[in-house]
Design a protein around this motif. Structure first.
Motif, PDB file in Angstrom:
ATOM      1  N   MET A  12       0.915  -1.003  -0.073  1.00 46.51           N
ATOM      2  CA  MET A  12      -0.175   0.056   0.120  1.00 46.51           C
ATOM      3  C   MET A  12       0.939   1.375   0.000  1.00 46.51           C
ATOM      4  N   LYS A  13       0.935   2.040  -1.082  1.00 47.21           N
ATOM      5  CA  LYS A  13       1.622   3.283  -1.212  1.00 47.21           C
ATOM      6  C   LYS A  13       0.955   4.583  -0.732  1.00 47.21           C
ATOM      7  N   LEU A  14      -0.461   4.479  -0.616  1.00 48.44           N
ATOM      8  CA  LEU A  14      -1.306   5.543  -0.199  1.00 48.44           C
ATOM      9  C   LEU A  14      -0.946   5.875   0.954  1.00 48.44           C
ATOM     10  N   ARG A  15      -0.971   7.328   1.212  1.00 46.97           N
ATOM     11  CA  ARG A  15      -0.464   7.919   2.604  1.00 46.97           C
ATOM     12  C   ARG A  15      -1.711   9.035   2.855  1.00 46.97           C
ATOM     13  N   LEU A  16      -2.345   8.985   3.925  1.00 48.03           N
ATOM     14  CA  LEU A  16      -3.391   9.975   4.289  1.00 48.03           C
ATOM     15  C   LEU A  16      -2.936  10.604   5.523  1.00 48.03           C
ATOM     16  N   GLN A  17      -2.807  11.998   5.291  1.00 46.67           N
ATOM     17  CA  GLN A  17      -2.407  12.759   6.630  1.00 46.67           C
ATOM     18  C   GLN A  17      -3.687  12.971   7.493  1.00 46.67           C
ATOM     19  N   LEU A  18      -4.262  12.045   8.085  1.00 44.92           N
ATOM     20  CA  LEU A  18      -5.507  11.969   9.020  1.00 44.92           C
ATOM     21  C   LEU A  18      -5.043  12.446  10.223  1.00 44.92           C
ATOM     22  N   PHE A  19      -6.023  12.618  11.264  1.00 47.55           N
ATOM     23  CA  PHE A  19      -5.454  12.936  12.707  1.00 47.55           C
ATOM     24  C   PHE A  19      -5.490  11.608  13.593  1.00 47.55           C
ATOM     25  N   GLU A  20      -4.735  11.736  14.515  1.00 49.64           N
ATOM     26  CA  GLU A  20      -4.827  10.639  15.691  1.00 49.64           C
ATOM     27  C   GLU A  20      -5.077  11.351  16.991  1.00 49.64           C
ATOM     28  N   PHE A  21      -6.108  10.774  17.800  1.00 48.95           N
ATOM     29  CA  PHE A  21      -6.485  11.594  18.882  1.00 48.95           C
ATOM     30  C   PHE A  21      -5.067  11.932  19.992  1.00 48.95           C
ATOM     31  N   GLU A  22      -4.282  10.732  20.032  1.00 48.84           N
ATOM     32  CA  GLU A  22      -3.583  10.901  20.962  1.00 48.84           C
ATOM     33  C   GLU A  22      -2.508  12.064  20.647  1.00 48.84           C
ATOM     34  N   ASP A  23      -2.521  12.560  19.348  1.00 46.81           N
ATOM     35  CA  ASP A  23      -1.456  13.679  19.212  1.00 46.81           C
ATOM     36  C   ASP A  23      -2.169  15.026  19.712  1.00 46.81           C
ATOM     37  N   LEU A  24      -3.459  15.068  19.801  1.00 44.54           N
ATOM     38  CA  LEU A  24      -4.293  16.288  20.189  1.00 44.54           C
ATOM     39  C   LEU A  24      -3.936  16.798  21.555  1.00 44.54           C
ATOM     40  N   PRO A  25      -3.351  18.133  21.866  1.00 42.96           N
ATOM     41  CA  PRO A  25      -3.111  18.284  22.991  1.00 42.96           C
ATOM     42  C   PRO A  25      -4.402  18.540  24.093  1.00 42.96           C
ATOM     43  N   TRP A  26      -5.431  18.603  23.958  1.00 38.80           N
ATOM     44  CA  TRP A  26      -6.440  18.594  24.673  1.00 38.80           C
ATOM     45  C   TRP A  26      -6.873  16.968  25.013  1.00 38.80           C
ATOM     46  N   PHE A  27      -6.395  16.101  24.422  1.00 41.71           N
ATOM     47  CA  PHE A  27      -6.834  14.634  24.667  1.00 41.71           C
ATOM     48  C   PHE A  27      -6.528  14.119  25.971  1.00 41.71           C
ATOM     49  N   PRO A  28      -7.274  13.771  26.813  1.00 43.16           N
ATOM     50  CA  PRO A  28      -7.261  13.247  28.304  1.00 43.16           C
ATOM     51  C   PRO A  28      -6.114  12.338  28.298  1.00 43.16           C
ATOM     52  N   ARG A  29      -5.312  12.829  29.289  1.00 44.44           N
ATOM     53  CA  ARG A  29      -4.127  11.992  29.707  1.00 44.44           C
ATOM     54  C   ARG A  29      -4.366  10.712  30.183  1.00 44.44           C
ATOM     55  N   VAL A  30      -5.326  10.397  30.869  1.00 42.16           N
ATOM     56  CA  VAL A  30      -5.362   9.113  31.284  1.00 42.16           C
ATOM     57  C   VAL A  30      -5.887   8.098  30.002  1.00 42.16           C
ATOM     58  N   ILE A  31      -6.585   8.603  29.202  1.00 39.70           N
ATOM     59  CA  ILE A  31      -6.885   7.896  27.798  1.00 39.70           C
ATOM     60  C   ILE A  31      -5.642   7.524  27.108  1.00 39.70           C
ATOM     61  N   ARG A  32      -4.828   8.689  26.779  1.00 35.91           N
ATOM     62  CA  ARG A  32      -3.635   8.169  26.095  1.00 35.91           C
ATOM     63  C   ARG A  32      -2.683   7.586  26.742  1.00 35.91           C
TER      64      ARG A  32
END
Length: 264
Positions: free
Chosen positions: A1-21
């Motif tokens: 698979m050569k397709l690359r999509l620049q989607l978002f991951e929740f763990e990258d988001l600054p506001w994402f809850p630390r306990v879930i990360r």
């Protein structure tokens, strides 16, 4: 698979809850360690360390440290008995790291946040990135490699997948079931991890999304080399990229760069 999509991951988001990360990272660490995901790259890493004459690994974006202890033990057994690892991350995880340190001689942790694109010069060592390089969009990925070139320290980037469609299927079928089965056995024990896995299943749901996006965001070997050449226009490093296969099937995608003229 050569397709690359620049989607978002929740763990990258600054506001994402630390306990879930943290719960997601603990699961990833457990699985990578149990499956010995990065075992196939140990000979490549050993050769790179011998070429550069280094024994200290500086792990960037370490997360919960998945696979690190196993790689360190194998390097020591393979002829680098004084190998050491220092864990760093933009979001340090002292609880997970302390457990690894207690069980793994030669493993240290930097508890201050470390930006992988601008690593302080005081943090020396051959840089490694496990299961995290896909988090960086092209400009940031190039900056991460360019910082290693600028500081003349070798670098290895490793992703625990081969970027295949079957891996996406597994990420939404088999792996969520495995997560539900193994969560009670993950250490250190955490009531919040159990609560957000079985009562309000946020950890599994976000893990499914981030796992699929991770595969779609991965750089295949040819794109890794393109990033390396842009990060190193003067050709100060020797670069190699490819895939190696675990003896039971899964692949690891890698990029390794070492300064021109290093020993070996």
């Amino acid at each position: 698979m050569k397709l690359r999509l620049q989607l978002f991951e929740f763990e990258d988001l600054p506001w994402f809850p630390r306990v879930i990360r943290a719960g997601m990272m603990d699961y990833l660490r457990f699985m990578i360690s149990a499956l010995r995901t990065y075992q196939p790259i140990v000979p490549l890493l050993q050769a790179a360390l011998q070429r550069t004459g280094q024994t200290q690994l500086l792990e960037l974006c370490a997360g919960a440290g998945g696979g690190t202890a196993g790689v360190l033990r194998q390097l020591r057994a393979a002829g680098i008995p004084n190998a050491r690892v220092r864990l760093t991350d933009l979001y340090p995880q002292p609880a997970a790291w302390q457990q690894l340190q207690a069980a793994t001689p030669g493993l240290e942790a930097e508890l201050q946040p470390v930006d992988a694109t601008a690593v302080p010069s005081a943090l020396a060592g051959f840089r490694v990135v496990f299961s995290a390089f896909h988090h960086f969009p092209p400009a940031a990925a190039e900056a991460l490699l360019a910082d290693a070139v600028r500081q003349q320290t070798g670098i290895g980037v490793f992703e625990g997948a081969g970027k295949h469609w079957l891996e996406l299927v597994l990420a939404v079928t088999v792996l969520p079931v495995a997560q539900l089965l193994i969560t009670p056995f993950i250490r250190p024990f955490s009531l919040s991890r159990l609560f957000f896995t079985y009562v309000i299943p946020l950890i599994p749901l976000f893990t499914i999304w981030d796992g699929c996006v991770s595969i779609l965001r991965m750089y295949p070997p040819e794109q890794l080399l393109q990033l390396a050449r842009r990060a190193d226009p003067a050709g100060a490093f020797v670069w190699q990229a490819g895939k190696v296969q675990h003896r039971w099937g899964p692949q690891v995608t890698y990029l390794i760069g070492t300064p021109v003229g290093t020993a070996g």
